[in-house]
Write an enzyme that holds these catalytic residues in place. Structure first.
Site, PDB file in Angstrom:
ATOM      1  N   CYS A  69       0.836  -1.194   0.000  1.00  0.00           N
ATOM      2  CA  CYS A  69       0.000   0.000   0.000  1.00  0.00           C
ATOM      3  C   CYS A  69       0.877   1.252   0.000  1.00  0.00           C
ATOM      4  CB  CYS A  69      -0.895  -0.015   1.237  1.00  0.00           C
ATOM      5  SG  CYS A  69      -1.918   1.463   1.449  1.00  0.00           S
ATOM      6  N   SER A  71       0.579   3.568   1.970  1.00  0.00           N
ATOM      7  CA  SER A  71       0.894   3.835   3.378  1.00  0.00           C
ATOM      8  C   SER A  71       2.173   3.130   3.797  1.00  0.00           C
ATOM      9  CB  SER A  71      -0.260   3.372   4.270  1.00  0.00           C
ATOM     10  OG  SER A  71      -1.451   4.035   3.952  1.00  0.00           O
ATOM     11  N   HIS A  74       4.992   5.280   2.473  1.00  0.00           N
ATOM     12  CA  HIS A  74       5.188   6.545   3.175  1.00  0.00           C
ATOM     13  C   HIS A  74       5.643   6.357   4.615  1.00  0.00           C
ATOM     14  CE1 HIS A  74       2.324   8.390   0.015  1.00  0.00           C
ATOM     15  NE2 HIS A  74       3.579   8.469  -0.376  1.00  0.00           N
ATOM     16  N   HIS A  98      -1.163  -4.912   5.187  1.00  0.00           N
ATOM     17  CA  HIS A  98      -2.542  -4.997   5.667  1.00  0.00           C
ATOM     18  C   HIS A  98      -3.548  -5.345   4.566  1.00  0.00           C
ATOM     19  CE1 HIS A  98      -1.856  -0.752   4.466  1.00  0.00           C
ATOM     20  NE2 HIS A  98      -3.095  -0.824   3.988  1.00  0.00           N
ATOM     21  N   CYS A 134     -12.939  -1.256  18.543  1.00  0.00           N
ATOM     22  CA  CYS A 134     -13.241  -1.885  19.831  1.00  0.00           C
ATOM     23  C   CYS A 134     -14.697  -2.331  19.938  1.00  0.00           C
ATOM     24  CB  CYS A 134     -12.895  -0.942  20.978  1.00  0.00           C
ATOM     25  SG  CYS A 134     -14.026   0.467  21.175  1.00  0.00           S
ATOM     26  N   CYS A 140     -17.896   3.787  17.575  1.00  0.00           N
ATOM     27  CA  CYS A 140     -18.288   2.417  17.207  1.00  0.00           C
ATOM     28  C   CYS A 140     -19.793   2.223  17.383  1.00  0.00           C
ATOM     29  CB  CYS A 140     -17.522   1.401  18.040  1.00  0.00           C
ATOM     30  SG  CYS A 140     -15.792   1.174  17.556  1.00  0.00           S
ATOM     31  N   CYS A 148     -12.909   4.711  15.539  1.00  0.00           N
ATOM     32  CA  CYS A 148     -12.871   4.172  16.903  1.00  0.00           C
ATOM     33  C   CYS A 148     -11.900   4.948  17.787  1.00  0.00           C
ATOM     34  CB  CYS A 148     -12.453   2.699  16.832  1.00  0.00           C
ATOM     35  SG  CYS A 148     -12.183   1.910  18.434  1.00  0.00           S
ATOM     36  N   GLU A 246      -4.422  11.525 -14.410  1.00  0.00           N
ATOM     37  CA  GLU A 246      -3.247  10.715 -14.069  1.00  0.00           C
ATOM     38  C   GLU A 246      -2.172  10.882 -15.143  1.00  0.00           C
ATOM     39  OE1 GLU A 246      -0.354   8.681 -12.848  1.00  0.00           O
ATOM     40  OE2 GLU A 246      -2.083   8.761 -11.507  1.00  0.00           O
ATOM     41  N   ARG A 251      -0.515   3.733 -15.626  1.00  0.00           N
ATOM     42  CA  ARG A 251      -1.680   3.828 -14.745  1.00  0.00           C
ATOM     43  C   ARG A 251      -2.889   4.397 -15.493  1.00  0.00           C
ATOM     44  NH1 ARG A 251       0.105   5.277  -8.548  1.00  0.00           N
ATOM     45  NH2 ARG A 251       1.626   3.595  -8.320  1.00  0.00           N
TER      46      ARG A 251
END
Length: 397
Positions: A69, A71, A74, A98, A134, A140, A148, A246, A251
């Protein structure tokens, strides 16, 4: 089963900037919700970790596919002063990854499968949410688990999926049984690993942006995985014109394949004039900012809103960035426009709906443009700092 496993692990130094103040949910030396103001000198290493054991409400998953990802990039990318670029929740050292799918190996006695409402037995093909909510705090309870108050995130401050195994709370795990009619062999794991990033796009344009009416025009700024997934979702929702902005040719072509009707190269064309030309002067009903460059992109979006004829446009900001957006209130007032923030994916059945769209033929696997091994993950994360030719690089295990 071995007692240890290799994990692609990010290390960094806790070195807060002078203006940083420890927040109520931060943990000194370990975790912060303002990563780019604290963590310095990031470095990726492949190190040995114990194989985790599931608790009563958890499942142990053997990871089969996990995507890189932005993320991840970065979090591991330093700025001129050595601070990471990612501005959000982070806690290091942490195994990255993830966007994953895999097979349930073992489950606790209270780990139930949402699809069947029966206990996990092992052998189920699954994916999982990365936002660990949670279920007890007010956000939540209000139906916004991605906000959360006790949020943890897989691959950010909780060990992630660039490893052989991962333990997940059963409430975050989603069965991919319905994909078996479309995919076989390893392809189902590739598709499953794309549920998370596609759900981020779904949350942005449908849940937060409010969706569109068939016949509306939309503009997607940024042809990364979330932007391209948004093209697919919006075209499936009935958009008359899906316009992707883009500059990277690879891409741009992928965007067309996944649902974009037109592509603008903002480095070679006048973005404002081109959008107005393509929409007969109307502009768009929905704009998605998925570039992470709000100071560059937002003023152009705002100008289209001002000069176009569409009233009540929505701008959805999904890319994470430290920079402040230069907003002109008069434009929002006169054109009855609004800016919406979108974080993550959890809540409102996002994962379930994305999986069902995939089962019905929304094939996201063309987004995977490169497959790698676990040992190749660190270098590919580094390469993605500058190389934008690939869309989604996926580790296959």
């Amino acid at each position: 089963m071995s007692k240890t496993m290799k994990g692609v692990t990010l290390f960094a130094d806790w070195d807060p900037k002078p203006d940083f103040k420890l927040g109520p949910k931060d943990i000194e030396g370990k975790q912060t919700y303002l990563g780019s103001k604290v963590w310095r000198n990031p470095r990726i290493e492949i190190v040995e970790h114990p194989v985790p054991e599931p608790g009563p409400d958890e499942v142990l998953i053997e990871v089969k596919a996990c995507g890189i990802c932005g993320s991840d990039v970065h979090m591991a990318q330093p700025d001129e002063e050595g601070y990471i670029l990612y501005p959000g929740l982070t806690g290091f050292p942490c195994i990255l990854g993830h966007e994953f799918s895999g097979v349930v190996v073992k489950a606790g006695e209270r780990a139930f499968d949402k699809r069947t409402n029966k206990p996990f037995k092992g052998g189920e093909i699954v994916c999982a949410e990365e936002m660990m909510w949670c279920g007890q705090c007010k956000p939540c309870a209000d139906g916004y688990p991605n906000h959360c108050e006790r949020l943890n995130e897989v691959g950010f401050n909780v060990n992630g999926a660039f490893a052989k195994y991962i333990v997940m709370p059963a409430k975050l795990v989603w069965n991919l049984e319905s994909l078996k009619n479309r995919y076989s062999g390893d392809d189902i794991f590739l598709a499953g690993s794309l549920v998370e990033p596609t759900s981020v796009a779904y949350n942005a344009v449908i849940e937060r942006g409010g969706g569109i009416r068939p016949g509306d025009n939309v503009v997607v700024c940024g042809g990364g995985p979330v932007g391209i997934a948004a093209c697919a979702i919006l075209k499936r929702s009935g958009a008359a014109r899906v316009i992707l902005s883009e500059p990277q040719p690879e891409r741009a072509e992928l965007g067309k394949k996944m649902g974009a009707d037109y592509v603008i190269n903002p480095l070679k064309e006048d973005f404002v004039q081109r959008v107005l030309e393509l929409t007969d002067g109307m502009g768009a009903n929905l704009y998605l900012e998925a570039t992470g460059l709000p100071t560059v992109v937002y003023p152009q979006i705002e100008k289209v809103i001002w000069e176009g004829r569409t009233i009540n446009s929505t701008v959805v900001v999904v890319a994470r960035a430290d920079a402040k957006m230069p907003v002109t209130g008069e434009v929002l007032q006169v054109r009855r426009a609004r800016i919406i923030g979108a974080q993550g994916h959890s809540g409102h059945g996002t994962f379930y709906r994305v999986i069902e769209c995939m089962a019905d033929g929304m094939d996201m696997t063309p987004m995977i443009t490169k497959k790698i091994t676990l040992d190749e993950v660190p270098q590919n994360i580094i390469n993605l700092r500058t190389d934008r030719k690939e869309c989604k690089i996926t580790c296959v295990m």
